[in-house]
Scaffold this motif. Structure first.
Motif, mmCIF file in Angstrom:
data_model
loop_
_atom_site.group_PDB
_atom_site.id
_atom_site.type_symbol
_atom_site.label_atom_id
_atom_site.label_comp_id
_atom_site.label_asym_id
_atom_site.label_seq_id
_atom_site.Cartn_x
_atom_site.Cartn_y
_atom_site.Cartn_z
ATOM 1 N N GLN A 21 0.428 -1.190 -0.075
ATOM 2 C CA GLN A 21 -0.078 -0.204 0.324
ATOM 3 C C GLN A 21 0.790 1.201 0.514
ATOM 4 O OE1 GLN A 21 -3.843 0.510 -0.359
ATOM 5 N NE2 GLN A 21 -2.935 2.789 -0.008
ATOM 6 N N THR A 22 1.674 1.640 0.683
ATOM 7 C CA THR A 22 2.388 2.980 1.165
ATOM 8 C C THR A 22 3.812 2.809 -0.355
ATOM 9 O OG1 THR A 22 2.861 1.938 2.986
ATOM 10 C CG2 THR A 22 4.455 3.347 2.640
ATOM 11 N N VAL A 23 4.366 1.977 -0.053
ATOM 12 C CA VAL A 23 4.954 1.634 -1.596
ATOM 13 C C VAL A 23 4.755 2.372 -2.283
ATOM 14 C CG1 VAL A 23 7.997 1.670 -2.243
ATOM 15 C CG2 VAL A 23 7.512 0.838 0.544
ATOM 16 N N TRP A 24 3.995 1.200 -2.977
ATOM 17 C CA TRP A 24 3.838 0.583 -4.453
ATOM 18 C C TRP A 24 2.229 1.458 -4.849
ATOM 19 C CZ3 TRP A 24 5.037 -4.885 -6.451
ATOM 20 C CH2 TRP A 24 6.331 -4.825 -6.384
ATOM 21 N N ARG A 25 1.416 0.848 -3.923
ATOM 22 C CA ARG A 25 -0.170 1.685 -4.706
ATOM 23 C C ARG A 25 -0.029 3.077 -4.271
ATOM 24 N NH1 ARG A 25 -2.604 -3.039 -1.387
ATOM 25 N NH2 ARG A 25 -2.725 -4.035 -3.292
ATOM 26 N N GLU A 26 0.794 4.113 -3.209
ATOM 27 C CA GLU A 26 0.923 5.387 -2.703
ATOM 28 C C GLU A 26 2.392 6.101 -3.665
ATOM 29 O OE1 GLU A 26 0.678 5.595 1.205
ATOM 30 O OE2 GLU A 26 -1.053 4.739 1.508
ATOM 31 N N GLY A 27 3.425 5.161 -3.964
ATOM 32 C CA GLY A 27 4.772 5.530 -4.636
ATOM 33 C C GLY A 27 5.481 6.625 -3.196
#
Length: 109
Positions: A16-22
């Motif tokens: 969620q934090t790194v990939w979806r939210e970048g």
């Protein structure tokens, strides 16, 4: 069993934090300094700095594709190991890897 469930939850927060939210700058919250990224090229797999470089390369992809969706297809955890099989879908809206924007959606598994 408890540790496996906690590790799965950590992987979900990472996605969620790194990939979806970048939010690549938050990698160190999820990985140890001596982590091993088996998806990275040989010689660039060990350490948080190598992992940051690997994910930094995704920045171009994040900007070239819209409507990014990352879904967990399957996740297996045992002791301190987690294996995650994901499916990503997105629409190419800008040039990427020498390919002009197509405006088409695609799926990567």
């Amino acid at each position: 069993m408890v540790q496996s469930q906690e590790n799965k939850a950590t992987m979900e927060r990472f996605l969620q934090t790194v990939w979806r939210e970048g939010r690549i700058e938050r990698l160190a919250e999820f990985w140890t300094q001596d982590c091993v990224n088996h998806a990275a090229p040989e010689g660039q797999q060990i350490g948080i700095e190598a992992l940051t470089t690997y994910h930094g390369d995704f920045s171009a992809a994040f900007s070239a594709f819209s409507d990014l969706s990352i879904a967990v297809v399957d996740m297996i955890a045992e002791t301190d190991r987690v294996v995650t099989y994901i499916e990503a879908t997105a629409k190419q809206v800008a040039p990427f890897a020498g390919i002009q924007a197509t405006g088409k959606s695609g799926r990567l598994r």
